[in-house]
Write a protein that holds these residues in place. Structure first.
Motif, PDB file in Angstrom:
ATOM      1  N   ILE A   3       0.791  -1.173   0.038  1.00 45.56           N
ATOM      2  CA  ILE A   3      -0.070  -0.017   0.078  1.00 45.56           C
ATOM      3  C   ILE A   3       0.988   1.206  -0.104  1.00 45.56           C
ATOM      4  O   ILE A   3       1.881   1.295   0.598  1.00 45.56           O
ATOM      5  CB  ILE A   3      -0.995   0.000   1.261  1.00 45.56           C
ATOM      6  N   PRO A   4       0.647   2.145  -0.953  1.00 49.25           N
ATOM      7  CA  PRO A   4       1.240   3.306  -0.860  1.00 49.25           C
ATOM      8  C   PRO A   4       1.419   4.108   0.547  1.00 49.25           C
ATOM      9  O   PRO A   4       0.282   4.183   0.954  1.00 49.25           O
ATOM     10  CB  PRO A   4       0.903   4.341  -1.894  1.00 49.25           C
ATOM     11  N   LYS A   5       2.653   4.821   0.748  1.00 52.81           N
ATOM     12  CA  LYS A   5       2.852   5.240   1.999  1.00 52.81           C
ATOM     13  C   LYS A   5       1.638   6.419   2.011  1.00 52.81           C
ATOM     14  O   LYS A   5       1.285   6.633   3.235  1.00 52.81           O
ATOM     15  CB  LYS A   5       4.100   5.942   2.203  1.00 52.81           C
ATOM     16  N   PRO A   6       1.628   7.274   1.151  1.00 50.02           N
ATOM     17  CA  PRO A   6       0.693   8.419   1.238  1.00 50.02           C
ATOM     18  C   PRO A   6      -0.770   7.828   1.929  1.00 50.02           C
ATOM     19  O   PRO A   6      -1.638   8.378   2.570  1.00 50.02           O
ATOM     20  CB  PRO A   6       0.466   9.042   0.192  1.00 50.02           C
ATOM     21  N   VAL A   8      -1.350   5.272   3.545  1.00 51.51           N
ATOM     22  CA  VAL A   8      -1.529   4.635   4.892  1.00 51.51           C
ATOM     23  C   VAL A   8      -1.487   5.785   5.875  1.00 51.51           C
ATOM     24  O   VAL A   8      -2.077   5.837   6.844  1.00 51.51           O
ATOM     25  CB  VAL A   8       0.076   3.916   5.252  1.00 51.51           C
ATOM     26  N   LYS A   9      -0.652   6.961   5.178  1.00 56.73           N
ATOM     27  CA  LYS A   9      -0.854   8.248   6.161  1.00 56.73           C
ATOM     28  C   LYS A   9      -2.398   8.741   6.362  1.00 56.73           C
ATOM     29  O   LYS A   9      -2.742   9.180   7.179  1.00 56.73           O
ATOM     30  CB  LYS A   9      -0.083   9.315   5.685  1.00 56.73           C
ATOM     31  N   ARG A  10      -3.021   8.682   4.980  1.00 61.40           N
ATOM     32  CA  ARG A  10      -4.228   9.197   5.126  1.00 61.40           C
ATOM     33  C   ARG A  10      -5.185   8.282   5.944  1.00 61.40           C
ATOM     34  O   ARG A  10      -6.212   8.670   6.449  1.00 61.40           O
ATOM     35  CB  ARG A  10      -4.802   9.299   3.330  1.00 61.40           C
ATOM     36  N   GLY A  12      -4.831   7.182   8.650  1.00 63.37           N
ATOM     37  CA  GLY A  12      -4.820   7.675  10.035  1.00 63.37           C
ATOM     38  C   GLY A  12      -5.595   8.836  10.151  1.00 63.37           C
ATOM     39  O   GLY A  12      -6.372   9.133  10.949  1.00 63.37           O
ATOM     40  N   LEU A  13      -5.675   9.587   9.255  1.00 67.41           N
ATOM     41  CA  LEU A  13      -6.656  10.769   8.838  1.00 67.41           C
ATOM     42  C   LEU A  13      -8.127  10.457   8.927  1.00 67.41           C
ATOM     43  O   LEU A  13      -8.938  11.046   9.582  1.00 67.41           O
ATOM     44  CB  LEU A  13      -6.190  11.742   7.814  1.00 67.41           C
ATOM     45  N   LYS A 210      -4.104  16.799  -3.059  1.00 66.01           N
ATOM     46  CA  LYS A 210      -4.513  16.516  -4.516  1.00 66.01           C
ATOM     47  C   LYS A 210      -3.867  15.217  -5.064  1.00 66.01           C
ATOM     48  O   LYS A 210      -2.711  14.923  -4.721  1.00 66.01           O
ATOM     49  CB  LYS A 210      -3.776  17.504  -5.350  1.00 66.01           C
ATOM     50  N   GLU A 212      -2.149  12.539  -7.168  1.00 69.39           N
ATOM     51  CA  GLU A 212      -1.210  12.809  -8.327  1.00 69.39           C
ATOM     52  C   GLU A 212      -1.438  12.046  -9.361  1.00 69.39           C
ATOM     53  O   GLU A 212      -2.048  11.012  -9.333  1.00 69.39           O
ATOM     54  CB  GLU A 212       0.239  12.196  -7.565  1.00 69.39           C
TER      55      GLU A 212
END
Lengths: 212, 212
Positions: A3-6, A8-10, A12-13, A210, A212
């Motif tokens: 899974i792309p890191k961005p 994973v970060k989202r 959490g959000l 946004k 990508e």
């Protein structure tokens, strides 16, 4: 599947956004609802959640409670993590006192330093231990995550000690790229300043998330 | 044209990577060279740089010095930024002492607190000022960026004071979403822990910069 890191970060959000909806008594939300609160595109929300199968139902949206527990399971916040901070300076102290960590089930249980002046002192109710006690304490206290908050010159050496002690992952506040076999998440504070500088120069916020 | 935030963040990484190449005496690099060092895809590098026009030449690659100065211009590191830290606690102290900031031309020139016990003390060579002096000092010292390192309960109030004082942008370490007209960059430390937790659980690093 990776899974792309961005994403994973989202997640959490999304988790926090959903938790807020739950507090407000909302039972179902659409990707649009989530996206609006986070100022991102609904298609991004749907794409991110699609990595984990079909949670939502057309017309009805996502079941808030169910989605919270699915995401919690995925990002590992349904378990509690014991954390050691290496480095009892200002940064280590700030982190030990940071209320956001325990709120998200990251419990700081030990602080280490090699400075005999700091060993024995209490930070956020935790007595600072000498770094030589690391391996024993990692075992005894079931510590899985170490935070590296030492000066740049000591960071790689500390990372190796941490790895040998059986720690499973590192949150690295030093500006160097660590060479380890265990996962490392770098926290680069300067990047946040650079992003802000860019926003100021352009005199308008960049699109926050946004696609990508 | 708006540039996606992940691209802006990566430009900072490219900038550092290129600076290292320059130190090593390398004059030309390919997108492949940059991508390998940063563990991302060459196509991502090319896509990010394409927002700013054609820097590279087929077969020859990018001129390192030229690309450095182009990116520096874009992300605003070719100018020096004066920074004020609001909150003289552990976090504020850690940031004032953080060598990465000045290295990237973010100069901490003032520290503010409302605690009379802290006012007058020196942190990293800077005397802590009372928050009531904020507006005057922002003018006198040409301060453009403020770091919010105060407790959650005070963050929104401080953000409003900062905005009134003429600050142009905020780096926010508090866990709340600030309501301001000026740009805010949130630093969410917990998200780094969550990403690491995910990597540990999956027992393999996520792809660090996979294209979405």
């Amino acid at each position: 599947m990776k899974i792309p890191k961005p994403t994973v970060k989202r997640l959490g959000l999304y988790y926090r956004c959903l938790a807020r909806y739950k507090e407000e008594g909302v039972n179902f939300v659409s990707s649009q609802d989530i996206a609006e609160r986070l100022n991102i595109k609904p298609s991004q929300v749907r794409k991110d959640l699609s990595y984990f199968g079909e949670f939502g139902k057309r017309g009805l949206g996502y079941n808030v409670s169910k989605l919270i527990s699915e995401i919690a399971h995925i990002i590992g916040v349904n378990k509690e993590w014991n954390v050691a901070i290496i480095g009892a300076g200002n940064l280590g102290s700030a982190l030990a006192n940071y209320p956001g960590l325990i709120k998200h089930k990251f419990r700081v249980v030990a602080i280490f330093d090699n400075d005999r002046e700091k060993v024995g002192k209490k930070i956020a109710g935790i007595q600072v231990s000498h770094i030589s006690e690391l391996e024993q304490k990692v075992k005894d206290m079931d510590i899985e995550i170490a935070v590296i908050a030492v000066p740049e010159s000591a960071a790689q050496y500390v990372a190796e000690q941490v790895e040998e002690a059986g720690i499973k992952g590192i949150v690295n506040f030093s500006p160097i790229k660590l060479r380890t076999k265990i996962p490392v998440e770098d926290v680069d504070i300067t990047l946040s300043f650079e992003t802000l500088a860019y926003m100021i120069l352009k005199n308008s916020p960049v699109e926050s998330e946004k696609e990508e």
